[in-house]
Design an enzyme around this catalytic site. Structure first.
Site, short mmCIF file in Angstrom:
data_model
loop_
_atom_site.label_atom_id
_atom_site.label_comp_id
_atom_site.label_asym_id
_atom_site.label_seq_id
_atom_site.Cartn_x
_atom_site.Cartn_y
_atom_site.Cartn_z
N SER A 101 1.51 -32.89 57.09
CA SER A 101 2.88 -32.37 56.95
C SER A 101 2.94 -30.86 56.77
O SER A 101 4.03 -30.28 56.78
CB SER A 101 3.58 -33.05 55.78
N LYS A 104 4.81 -28.82 59.25
CA LYS A 104 6.25 -28.56 59.09
C LYS A 104 6.53 -27.10 58.77
O LYS A 104 7.66 -26.62 58.96
CB LYS A 104 6.83 -29.47 58.01
N SER A 161 10.00 -33.72 52.75
CA SER A 161 8.97 -33.79 53.79
C SER A 161 9.39 -34.78 54.88
O SER A 161 8.58 -35.55 55.40
CB SER A 161 7.61 -34.21 53.21
#
Length: 423
Positions: A101, A104, A161
């Site tokens: 993640s 991101k 997230s």
């Protein structure tokens, strides 16, 4: 002409790589090994049964060594002081790893870029496609065919997230997630992230998707530096959307003073990772770790490393913005000399309590011909540290120097050509 100014200042040997920010971040060669130092052992993979669970306290014994800095349980680690470009911690920071993640960070960077350019605003709304709605993993729980504001999507990506939020942003800005991934890779190259390949907007596992700890630190620094008004989104501790309240997975926002970002990540194959930044007394550190075995281990190890960075190193100001480094001779000027000054403060990161003795050398081609306009770049100041590193800073004219009048120029030229004397 080379003008040397040897200054014995209270300072110590700085810890590892440097250069102009973000040059030290963008460098992709591993630092040279110290003499008589064995290469660090490759972290052994723990059996799945031996890994602590999400709520079990991490073990800190037998820390594996780093190439620079202290040992860490992380498989990959990189810490830098971006103000001085000093690398404090380096452990396989240029080797490929799964971004999870933390990918991101780039999706959010591009969203920030669109906001800053005025092409979208916080109230701009994007439709939720079936692809976004069906995303698995961490989510912000957007509803199918609903329209969600950009501000909510940004909070959803940062605090929750949300993989679904990433797809909504990607499709809203680029039409398809595949097109958005192409834009992510183009931006990565522009920023100097030479070890990174993005395959999607969320960091969902995909063949060929990779990054490095150094690259993520570089991206973190650009986010902080390029979007100071938008970066505070990363400090949101918790947020409620669709009647569901969730806490930011970055536990350091609560447990480590000064933390104001950035992003956690996890995949089964890559382990637990985090890109973190904190500020104390005006000094910022950026840390990226990956390959940890649990959420608890990630929080404890990241906090421990950040505390170590602030505790065991400090910044010393060598020159303040506007300080004169040398008085340079002027040719055919109304004044015989002009001060050469640094445009910004010059700092060095060094181990706490150990005074260094750097050498400062001013380099310029002189005598400098008049007229001279204040602020004109006329040379460089090279700061050589005891460990051999050289940091360069531009030198500017600290004052206007008009040209001599006709009589003065003639007098100077006669003296020079008759007597070989140059003022």
């Amino acid at each position: 002409m080379l003008w040397r100014i040897d200054r014995l200042l209270s300072l110590m040997a700085a810890l590892a790589l440097a250069g102009a920010v973000p040059a030290a971040l963008a460098q992709q060669q591993e630092p040279p090994k110290r003499q008589n130092q064995k290469p660090p052992a490759k972290p052994a993979q723990k059996p799945a049964a031996a890994r602590p669970g999400k709520n079990e306290p991490p073990k800190t014994e037998a820390l594996l060594p780093s190439q620079i800095g202290i040992g860490t349980l992380a498989q990959f680690a990189f810490m830098i002081d971006p103000q001085t470009s000093t690398v404090l911690l380096f452990k396989d920071a240029d080797k490929p790893m799964h971004p999870s993640s933390m990918a991101k960070l780039m999706t959010i960077y591009i969203a920030f870029e669109e906001l800053a350019a005025g092409r979208i605003n916080p109230d701009t709304r994007f439709r939720v496609s079936e692809r976004a709605y069906k995303m698995q993993g961490s989510r912000m729980f957007v509803e199918l065919n609903s329209e969600v504001s950009v501000e909510d999507l940004i909070k959803g990506m940062i605090v929750l997230s949300g993989n679904d939020a990433c797809v909504v942003i990607a499709e809203g800005l680029a039409g398809t997630e595949e097109s958005f991934a192409e834009r992510m890779n183009k931006k990565a190259k522009e920023l100097g992230m030479t070890g990174t390949v993005f395959k999607n907007s969320s960091g969902w596992p995909a063949d060929g998707q990779m990054t490095t700890a150094r690259d993520l630190a570089l991206l973190s620094w650009h986010t902080i530096n390029d979007f100071p008004k938008l970066y505070p989104y990363y400090a949101i501790v918790n947020w409620t959307y669709n009647n569901i309240k969730q806490d930011n997975r970055n536990r350091l926002l609560k447990i480590t003073p000064g933390t104001d970002g950035l992003k956690t990540g996890h995949t089964e194959e890559g382990g637990y990772g985090q890109a973190t930044s904190a500020v104390r007394d005006g000094r910022r550190l950026i840390l990226v770790v990956n390959g940890l075995s649990s959420m608890a281990e990630r929080a404890q190890e990241t906090s421990r490393l950040m505390e170590w960075g602030f505790r065991d190193s400090t910044n010393t100001t060598i020159l303040r913005a506007g300080d004169t480094v040398v008085e340079a001779p002027v040719w055919l000027g109304a004044q015989e000399k002009v001060p050469l000054v640094v445009a910004r403060s010059v700092q060095i990161t060094s181990p706490t309590g150990q005074p260094p003795q750097p050498r400062l050398v001013a380099r310029f081609d002189g005598p400098l011909p008049a007229p001279i306009v204040k602020g004109t770049k006329l040379g460089t100041a090279a700061l050589t540290l005891p460990d051999g590193r050289v940091m360069e800073y531009p030198l500017e004219a600290g004052a206007d120097v008009p040209r001599q009048g006709l009589v003065g120029r003639m007098t100077t030229l006669v003296r020079h050509y008759l007597f070989g004397w140059l003022s």
